[in-house]
Design an enzyme around this catalytic site. Structure first.
Site, PDB file in Angstrom:
ATOM      1  CB  ILE A 314     -44.345 -25.553 -75.273  1.00 54.18           C
ATOM      2  CG1 ILE A 314     -44.503 -26.925 -75.934  1.00 54.18           C
ATOM      3  CG2 ILE A 314     -42.969 -24.974 -75.582  1.00 54.18           C
ATOM      4  CD1 ILE A 314     -44.488 -26.886 -77.453  1.00 54.18           C
ATOM      5  CE1 TYR A 316     -46.931 -22.829 -64.819  1.00 61.04           C
ATOM      6  CE2 TYR A 316     -45.840 -24.957 -64.754  1.00 61.04           C
ATOM      7  CZ  TYR A 316     -46.348 -23.853 -64.096  1.00 61.04           C
ATOM      8  OH  TYR A 316     -46.262 -23.754 -62.740  1.00 61.04           O
ATOM      9  CD  GLN A 317     -40.305 -27.782 -68.823  1.00 58.94           C
ATOM     10  OE1 GLN A 317     -41.118 -28.170 -67.991  1.00 58.94           O
ATOM     11  NE2 GLN A 317     -38.997 -27.832 -68.616  1.00 58.94           N
ATOM     12  CD  GLU A 318     -38.791 -23.463 -73.454  1.00 63.35           C
ATOM     13  OE1 GLU A 318     -38.062 -23.641 -72.462  1.00 63.35           O
ATOM     14  OE2 GLU A 318     -38.382 -23.537 -74.617  1.00 63.35           O
ATOM     15  CB  SER A 319     -41.578 -18.485 -69.537  1.00 67.32           C
ATOM     16  OG  SER A 319     -42.935 -18.502 -69.986  1.00 67.32           O
TER      17      SER A 319
END
Length: 489
Positions: A314, A316-319
């Site tokens: 999560i 990595y996906q977000e930031s």
């Protein structure tokens, strides 16, 4: 004396009759046993014996259990027969074929490609996957685009593979074509050989590359040596078609009910989602960024009964694991929390990576707990991820849209399918919270599943060997193992 002889003669005659009857019964029994088909024998034993070998593409076992594309598919086949699954593990491709050849009721499932050479040896099922055989080279070399470009290059393939069979045929046309076969390497070893520039070319199937490309930033695809190779299961070559007929029927059913599509997407979908630029970036960030925040993911995941790799996915996906990330809408930090959410989770500074991860972990735990009890299994995780992106209200609206379309509102497969509809006026005007970017949420969950799978499949004892990345603080496994299974997602 004559009476005694007469008595003994009668006795001998009687014994011969008994032996004759007994012998006839034995012959009859043998005839009955020999007439039992392979499928009937499997059902009588209550066990399906499946020959395969240990690899990320086929079958592997870790601390969480057994998994792998072939394993998950053949497990469903065993369930359809009402029998237990028994994995018969061998060392290489040649052993798969020879073991099936000598056991009429065994099934071979090991990433096997149907070739004219192997068809002389065994019977193949209907194909369940079509894959290209790709020529892979190091990015520093000139890209090969045709067979002639392989002449004078060092080429390495797995012994007994379809790629080896193809090269053997090509060598008849191109005598200068040189290649080596090895039965002591696996596909990860092949790619490492190219990455380390110890060989010029390796040839492997597209599905293999899809699972492993993210580990290697220096490999590139030249061209497809063979297109649309049929991948199938095998049985012994004889007049008994009972087992192969059952396999073919199961493959047809798995295609129609979406099982093959789901497994293919789960295990081999990374190459389409990440692409080479995304794969390179992920490998780079895995090396440079994740080790800085790993301890926070592990700590706060444990505190909230979550899998730390899911939490990291999560992040990595977000930031892209950037603690200073800021979106145009004002969400901030490594886990991209809104100001209100951060306050509710007890986060005082959204740009502090530890606090941000703590807040994200608490939020995901709360969302997962809030998922309806009618949602079961790993679908609960998918629903929580969707709520993390679009909010619980919009997710409830999507479930309502699923109902309006006569679909199951508590099954992720159906909800995922209708997610984009909530952006259409026809549908968002019929629900409580209105318009939402459903396609974005669909991609959000899909990407996290990909990153989670990669983190799970990447054995951290292999991490240094394959990519030179620093070792994370999790128990190391042997080279023939992968780390956590993908059972969560």
């Amino acid at each position: 004396m004559k009476e005694n002889l007469k008595y003994r003669s009668s006795k001998v005659f009687f014994l011969w009759i008994l032996l004759g009857i007994f012998g006839s019964l034995l012959v009859a029994c043998d005839a009955d046993l020999s007439s039992v088909s392979a499928l009937e024998k499997i059902k009588q034993e209550g066990v399906l014996h499946v020959v395969t070998y240990n690899s990320p593409m086929t079958y592997f076992e870790d601390r969480s259990g057994k998994t792998g594309f072939e394993y998950e598919l053949v497990k469903k086949f065993a369930e359809s027969l009402g029998v237990k699954l028994q994995i018969e593990q061998v060392n290489n491709l040649d052993d798969v074929y020879s073991s099936v050849e000598s056991n009429a009721h065994f099934l071979g499932a090991a990433n096997l490609v149907k070739t004219s050479y192997r068809e002389q040896q065994v019977t193949f099922s209907k194909p369940y996957l079509l894959v290209d055989a790709l020529v892979v080279y190091h990015k520093s070399a000139q890209r090969p685009t045709r067979v002639e470009d392989l002449l004078g290059k060092s080429i390495l393939v797995v012994k007994g593979s379809s790629q080896a069979d193809e090269l053997k045929k090509l060598k008849e046309k191109y005598p200068d074509l040189m290649y080596q076969e090895s039965d002591v390497i696996d596909v990860i070893d092949l790619l490492q050989q190219v990455e380390d520039q110890k060989t010029d070319i390796v040839i492997l199937n597209k599905n293999v590359l899809a699972m492993t490309q993210v580990y290697y930033s220096n490999i590139r695809i030249g061209f497809s040596l063979i297109k649309d190779q049929p991948m199938a299961w095998i049985v012994a070559k004889n007049d008994d078609s009972s087992l192969i007929d059952a396999v073919d029927a199961f493959i047809d059913e798995s295609e129609s009910n979406g099982l093959l599509e789901r497994l293919n997407d789960r295990f081999f979908g990374h190459i389409d989602v990440l692409g080479y630029v995304g794969a390179y970036s992920f490998a780079k960030h895995l090396q440079e960024r994740l080790p800085k925040y790993e301890k926070y993911f592990i700590q706060y995941a444990k505190n909230n009964d979550l899998d730390w790799k899911l939490l990291a996915a999560i992040g990595y996906q977000e930031s892209h694991w950037n603690p200073d990330a800021v979106s145009p809408t004002g969400v901030r930090g490594l886990m991209m929390l809104t100001q209100n959410t951060a306050k509710a989770m007890g986060v005082e500074n959204r740009l502090d990576p530890g606090q941000s991860i703590m807040g994200g972990a608490k939020l995901l735990s709360i969302l997962k707990e809030g998922v309806s009890k009618d949602v079961v299994g790993r679908d609960r995780t998918f629903f929580a991820l969707a709520a993390y992106n679009m909010g619980q209200g919009h997710l409830a609206d999507v479930q309502k849209i699923a109902e309006l379309n006569n679909m199951n509102p508590n099954a992720w497969r159906d909800v995922n399918q209708v997610l984009p509809l909530i952006a259409q006026k026809k549908w968002y005007t019929q629900v409580r919270y209105g318009y939402a970017r459903g396609l974005e949420t669909k991609q959000f969950v899909r990407n996290i599943r990909r990153y989670y799978d990669i983190l799970s499949w990447l054995g951290y004892s292999q991490r240094e060997v394959m990519t030179g990345l620093p070792k994370l603080h999790v128990p190391s496994l042997s080279r023939k193992e992968l780390s956590e299974t993908t059972s969560l997602l």
